[in-house]
Every structure is written in structure tokens, then in C-alpha cells.
Design a protein around this motif. Structure first.
Motif, PDB file in Angstrom:
ATOM      1  N   UNK A   1      -3.594   6.192  -6.240  1.00 24.33           N
ATOM      2  CA  UNK A   1      -4.362   6.210  -4.992  1.00 24.33           C
ATOM      3  C   UNK A   1      -5.483   5.167  -5.025  1.00 24.33           C
ATOM      4  N   UNK A   2      -6.109   5.002  -6.192  1.00 24.92           N
ATOM      5  CA  UNK A   2      -7.138   3.967  -6.318  1.00 24.92           C
ATOM      6  C   UNK A   2      -6.531   2.591  -6.051  1.00 24.92           C
ATOM      7  N   UNK A   3      -5.345   2.349  -6.610  1.00 29.05           N
ATOM      8  CA  UNK A   3      -4.664   1.075  -6.370  1.00 29.05           C
ATOM      9  C   UNK A   3      -4.402   0.867  -4.878  1.00 29.05           C
ATOM     10  N   UNK A   4      -3.994   1.951  -4.212  1.00 26.79           N
ATOM     11  CA  UNK A   4      -3.728   1.851  -2.775  1.00 26.79           C
ATOM     12  C   UNK A   4      -4.989   1.449  -2.013  1.00 26.79           C
TER      13      UNK A   4
ATOM     14  N   UNK B   1       0.832  -1.212   0.000  1.00 28.11           N
ATOM     15  CA  UNK B   1       0.000   0.000   0.000  1.00 28.11           C
ATOM     16  C   UNK B   1       0.862   1.257   0.000  1.00 28.11           C
ATOM     17  N   UNK B   2       1.879   1.285   0.874  1.00 29.25           N
ATOM     18  CA  UNK B   2       2.732   2.460   1.005  1.00 29.25           C
ATOM     19  C   UNK B   2       3.435   2.783  -0.308  1.00 29.25           C
ATOM     20  N   UNK B   3       3.905   1.747  -1.002  1.00 27.35           N
ATOM     21  CA  UNK B   3       4.596   1.957  -2.274  1.00 27.35           C
ATOM     22  C   UNK B   3       3.676   2.632  -3.283  1.00 27.35           C
TER      23      UNK B   3
ATOM     24  N   UNK C   1      -8.331   7.303  -0.269  1.00 28.42           N
ATOM     25  CA  UNK C   1      -9.571   7.748  -0.918  1.00 28.42           C
ATOM     26  C   UNK C   1      -9.599   9.272  -1.022  1.00 28.42           C
ATOM     27  N   UNK C   2      -9.170   9.911   0.049  1.00 28.29           N
ATOM     28  CA  UNK C   2      -9.174  11.378   0.061  1.00 28.29           C
ATOM     29  C   UNK C   2      -8.268  11.933  -1.032  1.00 28.29           C
ATOM     30  N   UNK C   3      -7.081  11.344  -1.166  1.00 18.35           N
ATOM     31  CA  UNK C   3      -6.145  11.819  -2.174  1.00 18.35           C
ATOM     32  C   UNK C   3      -6.607  11.469  -3.586  1.00 18.35           C
ATOM     33  N   UNK C   4      -7.234  10.315  -3.747  1.00 25.25           N
ATOM     34  CA  UNK C   4      -7.793   9.963  -5.059  1.00 25.25           C
ATOM     35  C   UNK C   4      -8.852  10.985  -5.471  1.00 25.25           C
TER      36      UNK C   4
ATOM     37  N   UNK D   1      -9.698   0.109   3.784  1.00 27.87           N
ATOM     38  CA  UNK D   1     -10.222   0.896   4.903  1.00 27.87           C
ATOM     39  C   UNK D   1      -9.284   2.039   5.298  1.00 27.87           C
ATOM     40  N   UNK D   2      -8.419   2.464   4.369  1.00 33.56           N
ATOM     41  CA  UNK D   2      -7.480   3.550   4.659  1.00 33.56           C
ATOM     42  C   UNK D   2      -8.002   4.847   4.046  1.00 33.56           C
TER      43      UNK D   2
END
Length: 413
Positions: free
Chosen positions: A152-155, A123-125, A166-169, A161-162
Motif C-alpha cells: 500500500x505504501x508503494x501504491x 498503482x492498481x497492480x 493510505x487508509x489501507x496502509x 493523492x489516492x
């Protein structure tokens, strides 16, 4: 004689909030991103397919699911386009979810820990690749913002649940002018996260309003208002907008009064409150022309309308008192005077003779009040004076000021 006035639309509440202000950065993970091993993309695919066959045969255990998740994380890094990784990350998340379940059933906390670590590193990557694009010193093009949004969608596919991803996407899509995609990201966040942060609720409500869904905006703004620990003027502002768009003007007035009380010098709030009072007063007079739809007498409707128009007038006159020479405020005020006069004229056929006398005096008062403002406007803004002179002509004519009316008529003919 009924005079048709040239209408100027009263201002509506239209301030766009500072949506997604600032850039949300993420502290680097303590884990290094997963590095590809010596296997090629094709070889990784073969290994993954082999594990799928073992799972299908019913011989799967926690370690096998974990191994599949690890290989999928390696495989995703071999895919150059971020959009090509999304399905792989969804498969990875499902595999590691199964691994975690089986590790828990076997009471192996170390297994769960390595699942969590792999999810966090993956996720972090992906998330940080999106952040790096958003923090770029260069001007972001549409393609850059689209790529960041996909990262961000991939993350979110890795860790559903992070909230920050979503906010950044949503932020990337919004900056790219893609409101519906931004809305979809926040809708997914609300589905996946039990208690969405109040700030994200506000953003979700705002996007519902921007995409023409006021009833949903009302629902989420009301939820956001509850979520904030203290009164948030941005949320109250947005909810007032949503009520206006939903034609719930009574609730809008209540919130606008709160906004004006908190920010008495905010002209937009005062103008919008005046507009809402005018709308409510106008609806009372409309009831008078539709007698079968009202339980109130003519007298009650007229008194209610007069009270609401008086409040509107007070708001507008108070706003303009400290803003000498403000053309927009002057136009709003004279528009109110003439719209109110015109609305009262429309009900004259529906009332008694004594009520007609009273209403005609009200009309004269509004038109008389409009004249000095229009006279100031034609003097200060001669290039834009044609409509001003036309409205002056109509006001002069109604009030029996013949010479003034002829002079005004010569200015716009």
C-alpha cells in the motif's frame, strides 16, 4: 480528626473505537497490470541509466520521461521484495509527472492520457497485491501484515493523492500493532490530499490520542466533526476523550452531556460524565485552599463545588438504579461518595465556623450514603471484601457508630 479513605479510581472514558472496521476492497482495474518484457533486471537498469544520461544532457522531452517511467514500472516488477520497489516508484512518479507537464505544455492530451493509464495500471497492480494479502482466508502473521502495508505504501508513491491506499496502509500497520507507522501513513495522506475524507480524519485523531498527542487529537477531531455532515457520535466520543486527556474538562462535560442525551442507557458515558463533574467540583474546592489563585469567595466556591458534585452524584445514582448487582457501578458510586467526603474534609481548615458546620453535614451525608452500598458489596462479594470492610470501618468511625466500626475492623484485621 481527618480520615484518609481508601481510594478507588473513578472510571475514565476508555472505549476504543472500532478502528478501520471491515476490509476496503478495490474493484479490479480495467487495465491489466504491466507485464515484464524480455529485458532482464540488469538490462532494464542499463536502459534507465541511458535515459538518465540523455535527460542530464538537456535533450529530454515528454516521450523520454514517459519511456523512463515505463521502464521503471517494468523494473519494479522484477524486484521480489516489495520494500525494494519503493524508491523505484518514487522515481517513476517524478518521471511521469515531468512527462505529463511537458505533454500539457505541448497541448498533447493523448500523451497525458497514456501517462494517466500507466500510473493507474502500476498503482492498481501494487495496491491489489496488498488487498489480496489482507483478504486472505488464512490467519495473517506479522510478516504478512508488514508486506501488505509496504504494498500500500508503494501504491501511494505511484499515486500520492489516492486516499484508499493510505487508509489501507494505516489499517495494515494498525492490525500489526504498529500505531506510529499507521499514524505516519495518515499524516502523509493529510499532506498529500486536499480534503481528507472525514472517516480518515477520525482515524488520524484517534491515533494521535493513542500515541499520547492529545492536543493534535483535539485539532483533528474538531476538523472531523466539521467534516461529517451530521453529528457523529464516534467523533464526539473521541473528541471528549481528547479534551479529557488535554485537561479541558469543561469542554469534555459539554460533549459528554450530548452523548448521554443521545444514548441515555450508555453506562460508560454516564460514568465518565460523573467523573468529569467530580473533577470540576474538586478543582473548585482546591481553589478554596489556594485563595491567592481565585477571584471567588468561599461561599461561591462551595456553592459551585456542591452543584458539580450533585450532578456527578445524580449521574451515578441514576446509572446504578437500573443495574442492580453491578459491582463495577457500585464501586464507582461508593468511590465517589468517599472521595467527595475526603475532598470536603481537606478544606475544613480554610473556612469559617459556620461553613465548617455546613461542610461536616455534607461529609456525613456522603458517608452515610456509602454505607448501604458497601454493606451490599461485602455480602455479595465476600472474597473481595477486605477493602470494603476497611472503608466501612472508616465511615462507621466518622459517624460515631462504634459497635459497627469494631465489627468491621474485625473483618479485615
Amino acid at each position: 480528626m481527618i480520615i484518609t479513605f481508601t481510594r478507588m479510581v473513578l472510571p475514565l472514558l476508555g472505549i476504543t473505537f472500532g478502528f478501520f472496521i471491515g476490509c476496503s476492497t478495490l474493484s479490479p482495474s480495467t487495465q491489466k497490470p504491466v507485464n515484464p518484457d524480455d529485458l532482464s533486471k540488469q538490462e532494464l537498469r542499463v536502459e534507465i541509466n541511458s535515459i538518465d544520461q540523455q535527460i542530464s544532457s538537456g535533450s529530454a522531452d515528454a516521450d523520454l520521461y514517459y519511456q523512463k517511467g515505463y521502464l521503471l514500472s517494468q523494473y519494479a516488477l522484477k524486484l521480489e521484495k516489495p520494500s525494494d520497489r519503493t524508491a523505484t516508484y518514487e522515481d517513476l512518479q517524478n518521471s511521469l509527472q515531468q512527462a505529463e507537464r511537458l505533454f500539457n505544455e505541448a497541448n498533447l492530451p493523448s500523451g497525458k492520457q497514456k501517462v494517466d493509464e500507466l500510473l493507474k495500471v502500476t498503482w492498481s497492480s501494487e495496491h491489489n497485491m496488498g488487498v489480496q494479502i489482507m483478504q486472505s482466508d488464512s490467519t495473517l502473521e506479522e510478516a504478512d501484515l508488514e508486506e501488505a502495508a509496504v504494498h500500500f505504501k508503494n501504491a501511494t508513491r505511484v499515486l500520492p493523492d489516492t486516499a484508499i491506499s493510505y487508509k489501507m496502509e494505516a489499517r495494515a500497520y494498525y492490525k500489526n500493532g504498529k500505531n506510529r507507522e499507521a499514524l505516519q501513513a495518515l499524516e502523509e495522506a493529510k499532506q498529500e490530499i486536499d480534503s481528507l475524507p472525514a472517516e480518515m480524519l477520525e482515524q488520524l485523531a484517534y491515533l494521535y490520542l493513542e500515541t499520547g498527542q492529545p492536543s493534535k487529537a483535539v485539532q483533528i477531531y474538531e476538523e472531523a466533526e466539521t467534516a461529517f455532515t451530521s453529528g457523529n457520535l464516534n467523533v464526539i466520543h473521541g473528541l471528549a476523550n481528547a479534551y479529557i486527556s488535554s485537561n479541558d474538562h469543561v469542554k469534555a462535560v459539554s460533549l459528554l452531556n450530548e452523548l448521554v442525551e443521545n444514548e441515555p442507557d450508555n453506562i460508560i458515558y454516564a460514568q465518565t460524565l460523573a467523573t468529569e463533574y467530580y473533577r470540576l467540583g474538586s478543582s473548585k474546592l482546591s481553589e478554596l485552599t489556594r485563595r491567592s489563585n481565585s477571584n471567588l469567595s468561599n461561599r461561591e466556591l462551595l456553592e459551585d463545588a456542591d452543584s458539580l458534585f450533585t450532578r456527578a452524584r445524580r449521574q451515578l445514582e441514576s446509572s446504578i438504579s437500573g443495574e442492580t448487582g453491578n459491582q463495577e457501578l457500585q464501586e464507582a458510586l461508593v468511590s465517589f461518595y468517599q472521595n467527595a467526603a475526603s475532598k470536603y474534609q481537606s478544606v475544613l481548615p480554610e473556612v469559617t465556623e459556620s461553613e465548617k458546620t455546613e461542610i461536616r453535614e455534607i461529609i456525613r451525608d456522603y458517608l452515610s450514603s456509602s454505607i448501604p452500598v458497601y454493606e451490599e458489596l461485602v455480602e455479595e462479594y465476600p472474597d473481595a471484601s477486605r477493602n470494603y470492610w476497611k472503608n466501612l470501618y472508616e465511615a462507621y468511625s466518622y459517624l460515631g457508630m462504634s459497635e459497627k466500626a469494631e465489627e468491621a475492623k474485625s473483618k479485615f484485621n
